[in-house]
Design an enzyme around this catalytic site. Structure first.
Site, PDB file in Angstrom:
ATOM      1  N   SER A 237       0.840  -1.197   0.000  1.00  0.00           N
ATOM      2  CA  SER A 237       0.000   0.000   0.000  1.00  0.00           C
ATOM      3  C   SER A 237       0.872   1.243   0.000  1.00  0.00           C
ATOM      4  CB  SER A 237      -0.901   0.004   1.230  1.00  0.00           C
ATOM      5  OG  SER A 237      -0.125   0.263   2.380  1.00  0.00           O
ATOM      6  N   LYS A 238       0.190   2.371   0.004  1.00  0.00           N
ATOM      7  CA  LYS A 238       0.905   3.641  -0.097  1.00  0.00           C
ATOM      8  C   LYS A 238       2.008   3.804   0.952  1.00  0.00           C
ATOM      9  CE  LYS A 238      -3.233   5.126  -1.893  1.00  0.00           C
ATOM     10  NZ  LYS A 238      -4.087   4.120  -1.297  1.00  0.00           N
ATOM     11  N   ARG A 239       1.782   3.211   2.111  1.00  0.00           N
ATOM     12  CA  ARG A 239       2.825   3.423   3.116  1.00  0.00           C
ATOM     13  C   ARG A 239       4.140   2.734   2.751  1.00  0.00           C
ATOM     14  NH1 ARG A 239       2.124  -0.742   6.427  1.00  0.00           N
ATOM     15  NH2 ARG A 239       0.293  -1.821   5.699  1.00  0.00           N
ATOM     16  N   HIS A 240       4.107   1.854   1.758  1.00  0.00           N
ATOM     17  CA  HIS A 240       5.355   1.211   1.338  1.00  0.00           C
ATOM     18  C   HIS A 240       6.087   2.017   0.277  1.00  0.00           C
ATOM     19  CE1 HIS A 240       2.971  -2.369   2.791  1.00  0.00           C
ATOM     20  NE2 HIS A 240       4.055  -2.410   3.523  1.00  0.00           N
ATOM     21  N   GLY A 241       5.671   3.271   0.072  1.00  0.00           N
ATOM     22  CA  GLY A 241       6.357   4.101  -0.920  1.00  0.00           C
ATOM     23  C   GLY A 241       5.676   4.036  -2.267  1.00  0.00           C
TER      24      GLY A 241
END
Length: 468
Positions: A237-241
């Site tokens: 997801s977005k938190r993984h860049g």
RNA sequence: GGUCCCAUCGUCUAGAGGCCUAGGACAUGGCCCUCUCAAGGCUAAAACACGGGUUCGAAUCCCGUUGGGACUACCA
């Protein structure tokens, strides 16, 4: 005839997971000479935007995943869902539900707090008369006994107990349909033969099977792809860049590299790592799709990208790198660039560039008027000891008529033989004079690409720097 | 919590009961090549989650345990 679809919801850009689902669908369609359909699932009007639809299409095009039909938009098909819902209502296979979202949410919380399954209690299931003053949602009457079997092409037989299945809301109280309903209606309506999607949909499948049954349609074949995970092993997801496909385009990745990387996440063909499009189409099969989820590994992707850059023709890369040269301000808008010359320059740098951005930066000292010395490089190589060689080289190079790598090499060789020194003794100072750095492609070709005029200027500058 | 899925080097994976002393790739270390940096070649280290079965024989089949993930919406 095989008919498959990619059905993204336009609530974000095309991301890595979606792109892989699209790719596997596309591959399966092309392998079987079937049809690949693009369908936009935009029934959630609060989160879907036109901008994301365009962005998804742009991503698909960039990846070269062409579709044969669509893009269909579910918002254009609300009448169809309405009529199917009415049919189910009429047949008693669906019913009106007057419960408010708030009380439903309340019940769910309580069930969870007590450690029970949060399931709709069915209070509106057998309502005789409408509740006045409330616009109802429509719920699907899920069978509560027996089992439902999903025969998944990747996972095999999976059995679900119907008692665990919840009565789905198929039409919201505002009259719009919901996913688990539209997906079935559309797959039926579009004659989809194989539903290939992420394994996050596996639990929805038995519910959807009952909707097919209620509608009186044949159930398609299912293939649930393993998820792509981030380094922490949770769903990417977005938190993984960077997870959007276009973000990779903008950072200088090649679409062929992304496709190749993505296909190997979950699919394999013996020990082969690099595949052409044709090979992918020829070899693709669910038999070689794995069951376990895969962690997205940026390093391997980067390696593949550099592999594709190295193996791309310089002319193509030259074309692709221009936007990056502009964006990185290495070339000014309107500045003339000779394509043939640029290709030659690119050819010397492609094997040391892992992305197009790196390639653009590596071209800087070829293009710019002047170079800046790296301080350590300057101290080490531009000094009294190397001065005589630089002077001699400058004089000798000035007189050669053909400023080509092979002629330049002859001059270098003659100088080192004359003084009994190694090539490195002269190549390194010249390298610093030309590029400001201690690393570069072969020095002869660097000189040729920089050209006689600039070479002379830069040697002159180096000599002055030492004397001063 | 419930349901479902999954389990081979750090990561992606090969492996369809004997071909396994478990192979390849990325990343990491070493060596070679070499005008530098790369690229390339060679090489090293690195895994069958655990416990029971079944079998002459299990990474492979079965069961359990453990671990991880997904779903559990009037999102998709």
């Amino acid at each position: 005839m095989v008919r498959v679809r990619f059905a993204p919801s336009p609530t974000g850009h095309l991301h890595i997971g979606g792109a892989r689902a699209a790719l596997f669908n596309w591959l399966f369609a092309r392998h079987n000479k079937g049809a690949f359909i693009l369908r936009i699932e935009d029934t959630d009007r609060t989160r879907s935007t036109e901008e994301y639809i365009n962005s998804i299409i742009e991503g698909m095009k960039w990846l070269n995943l062409d579709w044969d039909e669509g893009p269909y938009k579910q918002t254009d098909r609300f009448d169809i869902y309405r009529s199917y819902a009415d049919k189910l209502l009429k047949e008693g296979k669906a019913y009106y539900c007057y419960c408010s979202p708030e009380e439903l949410e309340q019940g769910r919380k309580e069930a969870l707090a007590q450690g029970k399954q949060p399931k709709y209690d069915g209070r509106c299931r057998n309502l005789k008369a409408p509740v006045s003053g409330v616009t109802p949602a429509v719920r699907f009457r899920m069978p509560q006994e027996g089992e439902t079997v999903v025969n998944d092409l990747i996972r095999g037989k999976i059995v679900f107990e119907n008692a665990h299945l919840d009565d789905l809301i198929i039409m919201r109280s505002d009259g719009t349909p919901t996913y688990n309903f539209t997906v079935v209606v559309d797959d039926v309506d579009m004659n989809i033969t194989h539903v290939i999607r992420g394994d996050d949909h596996l639990n929805n499948t038995p519910k959807q099977i009952h909707v097919y049954d209620a509608l009186g349609y044949k159930v398609p074949l299912f293939a649930h792809l393993p998820m792509i995970l981030g380094p922490d092993k949770t769903r990417l997801s977005k938190r993984h860049g960077a997870t959007s496909v276009m973000a990779y385009k903008e950072t200088g990745y090649l679409p062929e590299a992304l496709v190749n990387y993505l296909v190997r996440l979950g699919w394999s063909y013996g020990d082969q790592e690099v595949f052409s499009r044709d090979e992918l189409i020829k070899y693709f099969s669910f038999e070689n799709v794995g069951k376990s989820s895969a962690v997205f590994n940026p390093e391997k992707f980067l390696w593949l990208n550099s592999h594709y850059i190295i193996n791309s023709p310089a002319e193509k890369l030259a074309e692709l790198v221009i936007p990056f040269l502009l964006k990185e301000k290495i070339v000014n808008e309107g500045q003339a660039l000779d394509k043939g010359w640029l290709s030659k320059a690119v050819n010397t740098q492609k094997e040391r560039s892992k992305t197009l951005i790196e390639l653009a930066h590596s071209l800087r000292y070829y293009i710019s008027e002047d170079v800046e010395y790296n301080e350590k490089a300057k101290v080490k190589f531009l000094n009294e000891k190397t001065l005589p060689y630089l002077i001699e080289l400058k004089d000798r190079l000035a007189s050669i008529p053909d400023f080509s790598a092979s002629e330049i090499e002859k001059v270098f060789i003659s100088i080192i033989e004359k003084h009994g020194i190694k090539l490195g003794n002269i190549a390194q100072p010249v390298r610093v004079a030309m590029t400001g750095k201690t690393e570069s492609p072969g020095i002869f070709e660097v000189l040729e690409i920089i050209g006689k005029e600039k070479t002379m200027k830069r040697l002159e500058k180096a000599i002055k720097t030492i004397i001063k």
